[in-house]
Design a protein around this motif. Structure first.
Motif, PDB file in Angstrom:
ATOM      1  N   ARG A 522       0.856  -1.186   0.000  1.00  0.00           N
ATOM      2  CA  ARG A 522       0.000   0.000   0.000  1.00  0.00           C
ATOM      3  C   ARG A 522       0.891   1.234   0.000  1.00  0.00           C
ATOM      4  NH1 ARG A 522      -2.595  -3.162   4.477  1.00  0.00           N
ATOM      5  NH2 ARG A 522      -4.794  -3.472   3.915  1.00  0.00           N
ATOM      6  N   VAL A 523       0.452   2.240  -0.733  1.00  0.00           N
ATOM      7  CA  VAL A 523       1.222   3.485  -0.743  1.00  0.00           C
ATOM      8  C   VAL A 523       1.044   4.173   0.605  1.00  0.00           C
ATOM      9  CG1 VAL A 523       1.455   5.748  -1.833  1.00  0.00           C
ATOM     10  CG2 VAL A 523       0.970   3.721  -3.224  1.00  0.00           C
ATOM     11  N   ASP A 524      -0.207   4.191   1.077  1.00  0.00           N
ATOM     12  CA  ASP A 524      -0.506   4.833   2.363  1.00  0.00           C
ATOM     13  C   ASP A 524      -1.354   3.851   3.161  1.00  0.00           C
ATOM     14  OD1 ASP A 524      -1.452   6.258   4.467  1.00  0.00           O
ATOM     15  OD2 ASP A 524      -2.106   7.994   3.286  1.00  0.00           O
ATOM     16  N   PRO A 525      -0.704   2.990   3.998  1.00  0.00           N
ATOM     17  CA  PRO A 525      -1.432   1.911   4.666  1.00  0.00           C
ATOM     18  C   PRO A 525      -2.621   2.412   5.489  1.00  0.00           C
ATOM     19  CG  PRO A 525       0.944   1.668   4.985  1.00  0.00           C
ATOM     20  CD  PRO A 525       0.734   2.987   4.338  1.00  0.00           C
ATOM     21  N   GLY A 526      -2.441   3.504   6.217  1.00  0.00           N
ATOM     22  CA  GLY A 526      -3.519   4.020   7.076  1.00  0.00           C
ATOM     23  C   GLY A 526      -4.743   4.373   6.247  1.00  0.00           C
ATOM     24  N   ARG A 527      -4.491   5.121   5.164  1.00  0.00           N
ATOM     25  CA  ARG A 527      -5.598   5.570   4.331  1.00  0.00           C
ATOM     26  C   ARG A 527      -6.316   4.384   3.686  1.00  0.00           C
ATOM     27  NH1 ARG A 527      -5.719  10.427  -0.016  1.00  0.00           N
ATOM     28  NH2 ARG A 527      -7.785   9.951  -0.828  1.00  0.00           N
ATOM     29  N   SER A 528      -5.519   3.422   3.242  1.00  0.00           N
ATOM     30  CA  SER A 528      -6.096   2.245   2.595  1.00  0.00           C
ATOM     31  C   SER A 528      -7.012   1.514   3.568  1.00  0.00           C
ATOM     32  CB  SER A 528      -4.982   1.319   2.109  1.00  0.00           C
ATOM     33  OG  SER A 528      -5.492   0.038   1.888  1.00  0.00           O
ATOM     34  N   ARG A 529      -6.488   1.294   4.789  1.00  0.00           N
ATOM     35  CA  ARG A 529      -7.287   0.557   5.786  1.00  0.00           C
ATOM     36  C   ARG A 529      -8.564   1.303   6.107  1.00  0.00           C
ATOM     37  NH1 ARG A 529      -2.491  -0.290   8.600  1.00  0.00           N
ATOM     38  NH2 ARG A 529      -1.559  -2.162   7.767  1.00  0.00           N
ATOM     39  N   ASP A 530      -8.416   2.616   6.293  1.00  0.00           N
ATOM     40  CA  ASP A 530      -9.596   3.409   6.629  1.00  0.00           C
ATOM     41  C   ASP A 530     -10.645   3.311   5.541  1.00  0.00           C
ATOM     42  OD1 ASP A 530      -8.285   4.059   8.844  1.00  0.00           O
ATOM     43  OD2 ASP A 530      -7.713   6.114   8.214  1.00  0.00           O
ATOM     44  N   ALA A 531     -10.130   3.219   4.305  1.00  0.00           N
ATOM     45  CA  ALA A 531     -11.071   3.163   3.186  1.00  0.00           C
ATOM     46  C   ALA A 531     -11.566   1.737   2.962  1.00  0.00           C
ATOM     47  CB  ALA A 531     -10.393   3.686   1.926  1.00  0.00           C
TER      48      ALA A 531
END
Ligand code: ADP
Length: 591
Positions: A522-531
């Motif tokens: 993931r490029v941005d793990p936090g954002r991916s998870r949140d989404a």
């Protein structure tokens, strides 16, 4: 032709010696024979003369000597009993008194004693060598003599004849010898030439087998030997070809180094692994500078086997085994462990990733569940915690579902059952689901289907999953006011079509672009998870497309948008019945 010359010289010597012996011996015998015959002749003549003289006691001895001498053609001497010469065919009357008394002449003395006397000696009265034969008579001694010079002439003329015939015979014999020695040596010379050619490696040459006897046997033996040699060499060559082909086809790299540290042989795999493209032989010092490789080689050259040991050469993990060779050289076997080690690393990462992905929702669920156990929670909060537990359980389900899908595709248990799929219709279908998911409707969803490629040849369920994942990502990473577009395009060189999703979203930085198809990347793990992303969507897309023998690509510009597209090869004009029923359908888990 040296053998022929030696043979010829040997024969010539023997024949020449023989000829000389024949000439010498026959000349001597001839002289002896002639002398004996002449002596006989003279004896008979002397006896006749003595008889004649005795019958005419009163005749003139002088006249008798001259008459008899003239008739016989030899010198005739009549000697009185007292030794006086009383008649001689070679001397006139008046010379006789001056002649010496002949009583002491050896032939006269012998005749007077034994009846006959023979002597060859110098004649004092004539001054040459004469053969004398004297016979006793009643009146004295009758003697007949001849000059030995006459005999010598006969002997030498006879000897000349013998010599001439010997020379002619010698010439004829030498000519015959020459022809004979050539005939004898010619097959031997041929055998020698064939043997030389065989020794030089020309195994096509064979002796002509025309000779007889021992030389013929030798020719036959050489013929057989050449045949056997050629057959053995053919066998050896075939064996070597087989070995070379086997070595070349080995996946392992093999290289042989001689005692002088020269690489004498290496197969294609070894060339590839060590990036050695120079022709053999070349010095082992030109091999890559790797300490372990050099140590293994040095040990094997010193007679010490080593390995297998692992090292990294030219970014490849190699297992090196070295063995000494009997002649002081060494052989090295290289096994490429790059893929194995990479796979192990991927597997390790994967387990770590899965554990990590599952740990967070599990912790959340555990925490909320524990809190819920306490009774004194307000109902609103209780509902909120239960919802959090549901959301995290849902997230875990999605991860597990994605993992199951991935493993099913990867294990080969699933095979696509492709058909021509209408992309625009499918995209519209997915758009309505996406609109339901993103309630703000702030992103424009559109289709841009190339009229030349309205369909792609793909498994419909798999294509739906591919498009769903790509559209989900596009919608997720495109801020309000953006556009997400599903498009198709004809493959340029390849027979097939592209289908992809383009967005005007946040884009992906170049350093991440090449890795987005990896699992859990993931490029941005936090954002991916949140989404609600699992990090597995693009990995599933890639595997599904590759199962169709297709490929995926992505372009992106940060802040301007991303395009992810998949190429599907063209299908046959009409899929066969068998193909339509052959594959098991792919079960898709819902978005
Ligand atoms: P995720 O479930 O996190 O979306 P994916 O495998 O689908 O996992 O995507 C991997 C990563 O690639 C994402 O986390 C995201 O950072 C990046 N990505 C995928 N699609 C897009 C897109 N359309 N725009 C920007 N970034 C994207």
């Amino acid at each position: 032709m040296r053998l022929a010359r030696r043979l010829f010289a040997g024969f010539a010597l023997v024949i020449t010696v023989l000829a000389i012996l024949v000439v010498a011996i026959s000349g001597q015998r001839l002289a002896r024979e002639l002398t004996a015959r002449e002596t006989d002749q003279l004896t008979r003549e002397a006896q006749l003369l003595a008889t004649e003289w005795a019958q005419q006691p009163n005749a003139d001895a002088e006249a008798l000597a001259h008459t008899a001498g003239g008739a016989l053609g030899h010198r005739v001497t009549l000697i009185a009993s007292d030794g006086r010469v009383i008649g001689d065919s070679e001397f006139a009357d008046d010379a006789l008194p001056h002649l010496e008394n002949h009583a002491t002449r050896p032939e006269v003395a012998a005749a007077r004693a034994a009846g006959t006397g023979v002597a060859t000696r110098a004649s004092p009265s004539r001054g040459d060598t004469e053969l004398y034969v004297a016979v006793r008579s009643a009146l004295g001694v009758a003697r007949v003599s001849v000059s030995t010079a006459q005999l010598g002439d006969i002997v030498s003329s006879a000897r000349n004849d013998v010599l001439l015939s010997a020379l002619i015979a010698l010439a004829a014999a030498l000519a015959l010898t020459f022809a004979f020695s050539r005939a004898v040596t010619q097959p031997i010379v041929e055998l020698r030439d064939v043997a030389r050619s065989l020794a030089a490696g020309d195994l096509a040459r064979r002796p002509s087998l025309s000779a007889t006897g021992e030389v013929g046997d030798l020719g036959t033996a050489m013929h057989r030997m050449a045949e056997q040699l050629a057959a053995r060499l053919r066998e050896l060559q075939a064996e070597q070809d087989l070995l070379a082909a086997a070595i070349e086809s080995l996946h392992e790299g093999l290289l042989a180094v001689d005692a002088h540290r020269n690489v004498m042989r290496l197969n294609d795999s070894a060339r590839r692994l060590l990036r050695a493209d120079r022709p053999v032989p070349f010095s082992a010092d030109l091999l890559p500078r790797d300490a372990l490789l050099r140590e293994a080689l040095a040990a094997a050259l010193a007679g010490q086997p080593s390995g297998p040991s692992e090292t990294v050469i030219q970014e490849r993990t190699l297992s090196i085994t070295a063995r000494p060779l009997g002649d002081g050289g060494a052989v090295l076997a290289l096994l490429d462990l790059t893929a194995t080690r990479r796979l192990e690393a991927v597997r390790r990462d994967f387990v770590a990733n899965v554990s990590h992905e599952l740990k967070t929702p599990l912790t959340v669920i555990g925490g909320f569940a524990e809190t819920l156990v306490t009774d004194d929670l307000p109902a609103a909060q209780r509902t909120q915690f239960v919802e959090a537990i549901r959301v995290n359980a849902e997230r875990m389900r999605r991860i597990v579902d994605d993992l199951l899908d991935l493993s099913r595709i990867e294990s080969g248990g699933w095979r696509p059952n492709p058909s021509a799929v209408d992309v625009a219709a499918m995209a519209d279908d997915i758009f309505s689901a996406a609109r339901r998911a993103r309630a703000d409707n702030a992103v424009t969803l559109e289709t841009a289907v190339d009229p030349r490629a309205p369909t792609v040849y793909a498994d419909p369920t798999a294509l739906r999953q591919v498009l769903t994942n790509l559209i989900d990502n596009a919608v997720r990473y495109t801020p309000a006011g953006g556009t997400v577009s599903v498009f198709t395009a004809l493959g340029s060189g390849d027979a097939g079509a592209w289908v992809g999703v383009r967005d005007s979203g946040i884009g992906i930085a170049p350093e991440h672009l090449s890795r987005i198809f990896e699992r859990f990347y993931r490029v941005d793990p936090g954002r991916s998870r949140d989404a609600g992303g699992t990090g597995l969507g693009l990995a599933i897309v890639r595997h599904l497309v590759e199962a169709h023998a297709g490929r995926v690509e992505a372009d992106s510009a940060p802040g301007r948008g991303t395009t992810v597209r998949a190429f599907f090869p063209a299908g046959p004009a009409m899929p066969s019945e068998a193909e339509m029923h052959d594959s098991r359908p792919y079960a898709v888990t819902g978005p």
